[in-house]
Scaffold this active site. Structure first.
Site, PDB file in Angstrom:
ATOM      1  N   LYS A 159      62.584 -21.892  40.554  1.00 15.89           N
ATOM      2  CA  LYS A 159      62.472 -20.898  39.479  1.00 15.89           C
ATOM      3  C   LYS A 159      62.832 -21.569  38.166  1.00 15.89           C
ATOM      4  O   LYS A 159      63.665 -22.482  38.141  1.00 15.89           O
ATOM      5  CB  LYS A 159      63.457 -19.756  39.727  1.00 15.89           C
ATOM      6  N   GLY A 189      54.435  -0.325  35.345  1.00 15.84           N
ATOM      7  CA  GLY A 189      53.831  -1.550  34.821  1.00 15.84           C
ATOM      8  C   GLY A 189      52.856  -2.080  35.852  1.00 15.84           C
ATOM      9  O   GLY A 189      52.252  -1.324  36.624  1.00 15.84           O
ATOM     10  N   ASN A 190      52.733  -3.389  35.875  1.00 14.62           N
ATOM     11  CA  ASN A 190      51.794  -4.040  36.755  1.00 14.62           C
ATOM     12  C   ASN A 190      52.018  -3.702  38.226  1.00 14.62           C
ATOM     13  O   ASN A 190      51.085  -3.399  38.961  1.00 14.62           O
ATOM     14  CB  ASN A 190      51.979  -5.541  36.537  1.00 14.62           C
ATOM     15  N   VAL A 191      53.260  -3.712  38.647  1.00 15.27           N
ATOM     16  CA  VAL A 191      53.576  -3.505  40.064  1.00 15.27           C
ATOM     17  C   VAL A 191      53.437  -2.021  40.427  1.00 15.27           C
ATOM     18  O   VAL A 191      52.689  -1.652  41.344  1.00 15.27           O
ATOM     19  CB  VAL A 191      55.005  -4.008  40.390  1.00 15.27           C
ATOM     20  N   GLY A 192      54.137  -1.166  39.690  1.00 13.01           N
ATOM     21  CA  GLY A 192      54.154   0.256  40.021  1.00 13.01           C
ATOM     22  C   GLY A 192      52.785   0.912  39.930  1.00 13.01           C
ATOM     23  O   GLY A 192      52.409   1.695  40.801  1.00 13.01           O
TER      24      GLY A 192
HETATM   25  N1  GLU Z   1      57.426 -14.792  39.833  1.00 12.79           N
HETATM   26  C1  GLU Z   1      56.823 -14.271  41.025  1.00 12.79           C
HETATM   27  C2  GLU Z   1      57.872 -14.077  42.109  1.00 12.79           C
HETATM   28  O1  GLU Z   1      59.029 -14.003  41.813  1.00 12.79           O
HETATM   29  C3  GLU Z   1      55.646 -15.098  41.467  1.00 12.79           C
HETATM   30  C4  GLU Z   1      55.957 -16.497  41.828  1.00 12.79           C
HETATM   31  C5  GLU Z   1      54.721 -17.312  42.135  1.00 12.79           C
HETATM   32  O2  GLU Z   1      53.621 -16.777  42.116  1.00 12.79           O
HETATM   33  O3  GLU Z   1      54.920 -18.508  42.394  1.00 12.79           O
HETATM   34  O4  GLU Z   1      57.585 -13.940  43.267  1.00 12.79           O
END
Ligand code: GLU
Length: 417
Positions: A106, A220-223
């Site tokens: 990350k 948003g995108n997810v909901g």
């Molecule tokens: N940021 C997203 C997650 O936390 C996607 C990570 C990705 O696609 O590598 O799962």
């Protein structure tokens, strides 16, 4: 909202809990607690006003036993190294749980992107990625978007990287714009994955999705995409909210319409066919079968957990439940699909994009969706069966234990322990 725990301390505490379920030694816990590498970069940048400002960014590469590090990069004024480290650990578990050929990583840059001009944002993105360029790679570490980063930022990363390494490796980042060999389906993939997990959980626990009532916090995108797919599959989405407030209609909301209103006016509150308006707190406690917190972390705490009425909670957001809420809900018999499973649709689609980049664009959008559905379903079934076998273990710990078991097996086979 509850007092925020340090995210890294929380991740390590969770690791210890899962490790005790698996009977892992302290030696293994020690290896897993610390990321393999944390890179900090300094990004001095000339702002539009002519003054130079210094930004700090990180990339935490947590574990590579199962493959290259994978995970997003966030831009946020409050990002810390500790947060990035915790999130990278959760990515290791997420990828292992979904059986993707990846470890976890990350990244983050401490910046408020809303205060940057477009030129500044591009420059910052290019400089950050240039500084990281020797630490990433299609077979080493594959970033993607996270909070406040998007396909355009990924496009700048790729361009910068290609110029530096002099090889056209588009697959070094995922969730790119589709013209630059991303997949259109990446945009809907997290919400779609949430919907698949809710659908499968409903089959096991409620005897099916048809007619079941659902409340979703966050549009948003997810909901919004979770709402769209679940209503298409026969569920009754009765309540949704965004940061400005929520709406309820027990006969079911017309999701296509709510999406249109949200797009045009910026708030679901402007949708008119409602019985009642709700606060975000009220939405969480509404009388529904399935609750999907898909907004921010820490919204279900020890204070409101006793009042939750849903029988299933699907965590669209990262960390919407505090550890105390987890415990209370587990005791009350509420089934929880934890974030590392429920919102893994995004990284799963990232994997499909990465595979497709390596195959020179072989897959169709339909292939990608089919594969996403299959991957999410398989992961859900394994998780569910494990929970049946280990009914003494809470859901979050169960999901992490299942993932950690795979990571530890790989480390053993590779001779790391
Ligand atoms: N940021 C997203 C997650 O936390 C996607 C990570 C990705 O696609 O590598 O799962």
């Amino acid at each position: 909202m509850a007092k925020q725990l340090d995210p890294y301390e929380m991740a390590v505490a969770q690791l210890k809990k899962a490790a005790s379920v698996l009977g892992l030694s302290d030696e293994i816990i020690e290896i897993l607690a610390v990321p393999e590498r944390v890179i900090q970069v300094k990004i001095p940048m000339k702002m539009d006003n002519g003054k130079t400002k210094v930004f700090i960014g990180w990339r935490s590469q947590h574990n590579s036993a199962l493959g290259p590090y994978k995970g997003g990069i966030r831009y946020h004024p409050n990002v810390t190294m500790s947060e990035v480290m915790a999130l990278s650990m959760w990515m290791t578990w997420k990828c292992a749980l979904l059986e993707l050929p990846y470890g976890g990583g990350k990244g983050g840059v401490k910046v408020d992107p809303k205060k940057l001009s477009r030129r500044e944002l591009e420059d910052l993105s290019r400089k950050y990625f240039a500084a990281l360029s020797r630490f990433v790679g299609i077979d080493w570490d594959i970033p993607a978007p996270d909070v406040y980063t998007d396909p355009q930022v990924m496009a700048w990363y790729v361009d910068e990287y290609i110029n530096i390494i002099r090889k056209m490796e588009f697959g070094v980042v995922t969730a790119k714009p589709d013209i630059l060999w991303g997949l259109k389906a990446r945009v809907i993939s997290t919400g779609y994955g949430v919907a698949v997990v809710a659908r499968e959980a409903a089959k096991k626990i409620l005897g099916g999705l048809e007619g079941r009532t659902i409340a979703i916090q966050g549009f948003g995108n997810v909901g919004s995409f979770a709402a769209k797919f679940l209503s298409e599959w026969g569920a009754r989405v009765v309540a949704v909210s965004d940061s400005k407030g929520g709406i309820l209609n027990n006969r079911g909301l017309n999701i296509e319409e709510v999406i249109r209103i949200k797009r045009e006016t910026g708030a679901v509150l402007n949708y008119e066919d409602v019985e009642k308006k709700l606060t975000n707190e009220e939405l969480l406690e509404s009388e529904v079968d399935i609750l999907i917190p898909a907004a921010i972390e820490g919204v279900i705490t020890k204070d409101n957990a006793p009042r939750i009425k849903a029988r299933i909670i699907v965590e669209g957001a990262n960390g919407p439940l505090t550890p105390e809420a987890d415990e209370i809900l587990f005791k009350r018999g509420v089934f929880i699909a934890p974030d590392i499973l429920a919102n893994a649709g995004g990284v799963t689609m990232s994997w499909i994009e990465w595979v497709n980049n390596r195959m020179g664009g072989w897959l169709s959008e339909e292939d990608a969706m089919r594969k996403l559905d299959e991957k999410m379903m398989n992961a859900f079934v394994k998780f569910y069966n494990y929970c049946q076998r280990r009914s003494d273990v809470d859901y979050r710990t169960a999901a992490q234990a299942l993932a950690i078991e795979r990571v530890v097996s790989a480390m053993k086979l590779r001779g790391w322990i």
